[in-house]
Write an enzyme that holds these catalytic residues in place. Sequence first.
Site, PDB file in Angstrom:
ATOM      1  N   LYS A  96       0.821  -1.209   0.000  1.00  0.00           N
ATOM      2  CA  LYS A  96       0.000   0.000   0.000  1.00  0.00           C
ATOM      3  C   LYS A  96       0.860   1.267   0.000  1.00  0.00           C
ATOM      4  O   LYS A  96       0.460   2.302  -0.528  1.00  0.00           O
ATOM      5  CB  LYS A  96      -0.897  -0.024   1.229  1.00  0.00           C
ATOM      6  N   GLU A 106     -11.086   5.854   5.347  1.00  0.00           N
ATOM      7  CA  GLU A 106     -11.052   4.923   6.475  1.00  0.00           C
ATOM      8  C   GLU A 106     -11.615   5.517   7.771  1.00  0.00           C
ATOM      9  O   GLU A 106     -12.445   4.874   8.421  1.00  0.00           O
ATOM     10  CB  GLU A 106      -9.626   4.390   6.672  1.00  0.00           C
ATOM     11  N   ASP A 113      -6.592   7.648  13.317  1.00  0.00           N
ATOM     12  CA  ASP A 113      -6.420   6.359  12.637  1.00  0.00           C
ATOM     13  C   ASP A 113      -4.943   6.157  12.280  1.00  0.00           C
ATOM     14  O   ASP A 113      -4.454   6.724  11.306  1.00  0.00           O
ATOM     15  CB  ASP A 113      -7.312   6.351  11.381  1.00  0.00           C
TER      16      ASP A 113
END
Lengths: 633, 180
Positions: free
Chosen positions: A87, A194, A216
């Site tokens: 990623k 997200e 996050d």
Amino acid sequence: MALLQISEPGLSTAPHQHRLAVGIDLGTTNSLVATVRNGISIVLGDEHGRAMLPSVVHYSSDGSIEVGESAQALLGDDPVNTIVSVKRFMGRGLADVGDTGRLPYRFVERVPSSEQSASGHGMVQLRTAAGIKSPVEVSAEILRVLRLRAEASLGGELVGAVITVPAYFDDAQRQATKDAAKLAGLNVLRLLNEPTAAAIAYGLDNASEGVYAVYDLGGGTFDISILRLSRGVFEVLSANGDSALGGDDFDQRIHCWLLEKNNLSALAPHDTRLLLTLARTAKEQLTEHSQTRITALLSSGELIDNVLTQDEFQSLSQNLIQRTLQPLRRALRDAKLTVADVKGVVMVGGATRMPQVQLAVGDFFGQTPLTNLDPDKVVALGAAIQANLLAGNQGGDDWLLLDVIPLSLGLETMGGLAEKIIPRNSTIPTARAQEFTTYKDGQTAMSLHVVQGERELVSDCRSLAKFELRGIPAMVAGSARIRVTFQVDADGLLNVAAREMGSGIEAAIVVKPSYGLSDADITRMLQESSQHAQDDMQARAQREQETEAHQLLEVVQHAVEQDGQLLDQAQRAHIESKMVLLREALQSKNQPLIKRSIAALNEATVSFAQARMDKSVTQALSGKNISDLEIKS
Amino acid sequence: MSAADFDLSENYFQLFGLTPSFEVDAARLESAFRALQGQVHPDKSAHLSDADQRLAMQRSTLVNEAYQTLKHPIRRARYLLSQHGVDTQEETNTVMPVDFLIEQMEWREAVADAARSRDAAALEELDARMKTDTRELERQLAVKIDAARDYVAAADMVRKLRFMEKLAEEIDSAYDEIDR
């Protein structure tokens, strides 16, 4: 055909059936797939009941591909061909990856194709035993495994998926994620940020109202989102973050500490991987214990044996945590709020388990962060809930999600300066138009450089694409008026259109994505992945297309019966003729013809659909006091 | 059809069921915005055809644009004045009262000093003063537009507010500098 459902929410246009939709958290370290079953969001496990799929892909020289646990098992023996944390490479160039020596991969700078930017940038690629792989292809392998898992578990084909991305992902990273999903045979219902996904899972679960911060910290990315939850509306006020900061960096700190302690310099790939794995284990150990022992035998025969304490780890990682606080302050300022306005702080991502992270965040906000939802699963759970809504399964009981674009979009102007066209934290979808003119007599082309970021200089921003406008009618300098429109859709993806205003000529745009893949790349990759049942995909596409045609016909038929008075005779005849053509195309089974006929009927009904929408908006607003119009929560 | 030339309604105030004026009921504007987005947002048509999704995106974009315009005082004033045929000439008209300009220069120097000496407390004080002054200007602007209907004088005040907006941006980047 949509409008029909918007205008008459009570009338169903097709027999109601539950459409299979999933939410996928494509994580740096682990990936998950979740769905809503009997009204409850659940994470789907593999055949052994394991929910988390390690985001690891192994390529063998015989072309076989392992994903997940089985790939992770090969990590020690074959680090070069076992890709972890892919990623971090999505939509990134070699220069962005930083110190490539710390990673056991053979990086390849992308060779610019004819459609690629002439500047030679491009997404980094990895040389494996099975050939050169783009991060998009590697991610697609992970997504494919999750798709198959979901289809096996749900017993049918998926209508679509919501794929989550870090809120701070730029356009190139988002586009790469969407491309990977397409490559994996998924219909992307939406790219969802997200932290927003986590807020949905949390907010609906706790019926929360007020301002919430979602912190996050994932394996490789950091996001902070400030949201206001009220009466069934999730409104993102601001988002900030660092798309290259995460749990991995804490592993790296321990790794570097080990190198320093043992006077080691350049290591063999096996040893680098071994120490990184041990570093991660040590990090996890220190969540529960005050100290941990790290022992390893290197390929040189050298023995490593060190004890790391929580205090020492805390001081090693202090500036990483500090790096998360700056985006936090900025997000609050952008939302025009202070710490005192924040009612709750939701922790997301495995890395928030580290006690020093919870302490720092608690300190910053002056309150204990909320950790009652599993930080590893909450994003996938929220994505599934949103997927269920987007697939049309939710019925009347729904909510509204208003998200923002995290980074400003702009154009390069004279002197290498970036001019912002769409500022960060604009609610999406959004559009902005800007006019340009020619500076030479007879000039027929113009080139535009689209960038993303907050800095003044183009060189400090991310280059997204270069556009060439051709076919501008030759005129005296300064008399052409070229209107360039930036449109950001609900996925946070940018589209650019240009038109010469005087003549109305639509200028042709040649896109040269700086880091993304061209359509030709995607097509090539799709062809190459022949092992993944291309015939099956084609058959599926045909079925879907025929279904779409039938639905469209049914819905248009219904609309004409219902609201035919909005059409004049010619318009009505036009629509009916396109319906006849589509029915004939369906009979002939000629797929390209069906496709064209669907498009033609869609085209023919656009103004009708608009008229119906206007009617419905008028109806919704007329005869009511506007302040009574509230969203049902 | 592009989003830019798409017209859902004659004007933004009408769209949200409001009377055109500088003073707006923020709560009413917000609840009307949410009700409209609840109908047109692309999430409502994600399971429908491409054409429907495109249309939803255009509608939703326009509703967002209208909302942002009415929500922000400067944009709202600019929009109202343009409806009355008055251009605020923010790019072209640089004639400002001398005392105002001197004051602006002093502000900027103070902000730069605070950033240089990394003095967050000084910056916060400047920030608070800037906000008070901005609110006062907005109050005067409301009188000029809604009561006096003096749109030319109002345009002068919008230009002043534009200076304040730029000042706010400078204070913001000064905060960033201190953070770094």
